[in-house]
Scaffold this motif. Structure first.
Motif, mmCIF file in Angstrom:
data_model
loop_
_atom_site.group_PDB
_atom_site.id
_atom_site.type_symbol
_atom_site.label_atom_id
_atom_site.label_comp_id
_atom_site.label_asym_id
_atom_site.label_seq_id
_atom_site.Cartn_x
_atom_site.Cartn_y
_atom_site.Cartn_z
ATOM 1 N N GLU A 165 -8.309 -35.193 -33.815
ATOM 2 C CA GLU A 165 -8.044 -36.140 -34.905
ATOM 3 C C GLU A 165 -8.349 -37.575 -34.442
ATOM 4 O O GLU A 165 -9.073 -38.331 -35.101
ATOM 5 C CB GLU A 165 -6.566 -36.003 -35.302
ATOM 6 C CG GLU A 165 -6.124 -36.842 -36.474
ATOM 7 C CD GLU A 165 -4.629 -36.624 -36.735
ATOM 8 O OE1 GLU A 165 -3.791 -36.836 -35.812
ATOM 9 O OE2 GLU A 165 -4.277 -36.237 -37.865
ATOM 10 N N TRP A 224 -11.702 -39.999 -35.526
ATOM 11 C CA TRP A 224 -11.401 -41.307 -36.109
ATOM 12 C C TRP A 224 -12.084 -42.418 -35.288
ATOM 13 O O TRP A 224 -12.830 -43.254 -35.848
ATOM 14 C CB TRP A 224 -9.878 -41.492 -36.123
ATOM 15 C CG TRP A 224 -9.383 -42.823 -36.595
ATOM 16 C CD1 TRP A 224 -10.016 -43.708 -37.416
ATOM 17 C CD2 TRP A 224 -8.125 -43.421 -36.264
ATOM 18 N NE1 TRP A 224 -9.221 -44.823 -37.623
ATOM 19 C CE2 TRP A 224 -8.062 -44.663 -36.933
ATOM 20 C CE3 TRP A 224 -7.030 -43.024 -35.484
ATOM 21 C CZ2 TRP A 224 -6.958 -45.515 -36.825
ATOM 22 C CZ3 TRP A 224 -5.934 -43.865 -35.389
ATOM 23 C CH2 TRP A 224 -5.898 -45.099 -36.048
ATOM 24 N N SER A 248 -5.345 -30.419 -31.623
ATOM 25 C CA SER A 248 -5.776 -30.911 -32.935
ATOM 26 C C SER A 248 -5.583 -32.424 -33.029
ATOM 27 O O SER A 248 -6.391 -33.128 -33.634
ATOM 28 C CB SER A 248 -4.999 -30.219 -34.051
ATOM 29 O OG SER A 248 -5.223 -28.827 -33.975
ATOM 30 N N ARG A 249 -4.500 -32.921 -32.426
ATOM 31 C CA ARG A 249 -4.274 -34.375 -32.419
ATOM 32 C C ARG A 249 -5.379 -35.089 -31.632
ATOM 33 O O ARG A 249 -5.842 -36.164 -32.039
ATOM 34 C CB ARG A 249 -2.913 -34.719 -31.785
ATOM 35 C CG ARG A 249 -1.734 -34.319 -32.597
ATOM 36 C CD ARG A 249 -1.491 -35.285 -33.764
ATOM 37 N NE ARG A 249 -0.449 -34.757 -34.620
ATOM 38 C CZ ARG A 249 -0.548 -34.627 -35.940
ATOM 39 N NH1 ARG A 249 -1.633 -35.012 -36.571
ATOM 40 N NH2 ARG A 249 0.445 -34.123 -36.634
#
Ligand SMILES: N[C@@H](CCC(=O)N[C@@H](CS)C(=O)NCC(=O)O)C(=O)O
Length: 211
Positions: free
Chosen positions: A95, A99, A91-92
């Motif tokens: 993310e 971005w 998930s990081r």
């Protein structure tokens, strides 16, 4: 089955090029000269109708969009965990990629590099460009904070996010931004440059990350 990466040296395709080299996969890098408009020529539009690089061909499949290409390459060498299995780390990665690709590349850098995409008059374009530069600086400051105390973007190892981060660092250098002020980001770039696969691709693409 050979992989073919359609790329422009120094462009966002640098990340995919680095990951292919890191992965030790058999690939061919084909230069599509975006400065002379080769990416808009009929021949290339058959490969990527969006007229953008990078694109990755693998057999009958053509993948476009850097985050998807980087994920695909990662999936070819699962043992390397460039796209980690663990839920929080995966998930990081998403993310970061959303971005960098959505806000930093497609908004901030696009405004700085292509103000004509957003405004018509010279005055309005100058304003868009200035806003783009401000936003890039804000994103760089935030990236710098996120990298504080971390060797790599996610967890303790190199993931597919790291080469993508390097792309924008090199662009900051090209645009004469004060990259030395972003010490953690700069250390990340230096750490990346120390990897033989990265150094090889940077040299092949004639890209430097100093600042
Ligand atoms: N969302 C795409 C963006 C790709 C993109 O905009 N690539 C630029 C180079 S960094 C390009 O092809 N520019 C040529 C043009 O827009 O004519 C991705 O992440 O791969």
């Amino acid at each position: 089955m050979t992989l073919t990466l359609y790329h422009q040296p120094g462009a966002c395709s640098l990340a995919s090029h680095i990951l292919l080299e890191e992965a030790g996969l058999d690939y061919e890098a084909v230069h599509i000269d975006i400065h002379s408009g080769q990416n808009r020529a009929a021949e290339y539009l058959k490969i990527n109708p969006k007229g953008r690089i990078p694109a990755l061909r693998h057999g009958a499949e053509i993948i476009t969009e850097s985050p998807a290409i980087l994920s695909y390459i990662s999936g070819l060498v699962p043992d390397r965990a460039y796209l980690p299995e663990a839920l929080i780390e995966r998930s990081r990665v998403l993310e970061w990629m959303n971005w960098l690709s959505g806000s930093l590349h497609a908004v901030a850098f696009a405004a700085l590099i292509h103000p004509d995409w957003f405004a018509t008059s010279d005055a309005a374009q100058a304003e868009v460009k200035a806003k783009g530069a401000t936003q890039v600086a804000e994103h760089f400051a935030a990236i710098n904070q996120r990298l504080r105390g971390h060797d790599w973007a996610v967890g303790n190892t190199f993931t597919l996010v790291d080469p993508y981060l390097l792309v924008f660092y090199t662009w900051g250098c090209i645009f004469g931004m004060p990259m030395a002020d972003y010490g953690h980001y700069r250390n990340h770039a230096l750490r990346m440059n120390a990897r033989p696969a990265v150094a090889k691709v940077m040299q092949a693409e004639s890209v430097e990350a100093i600042g």
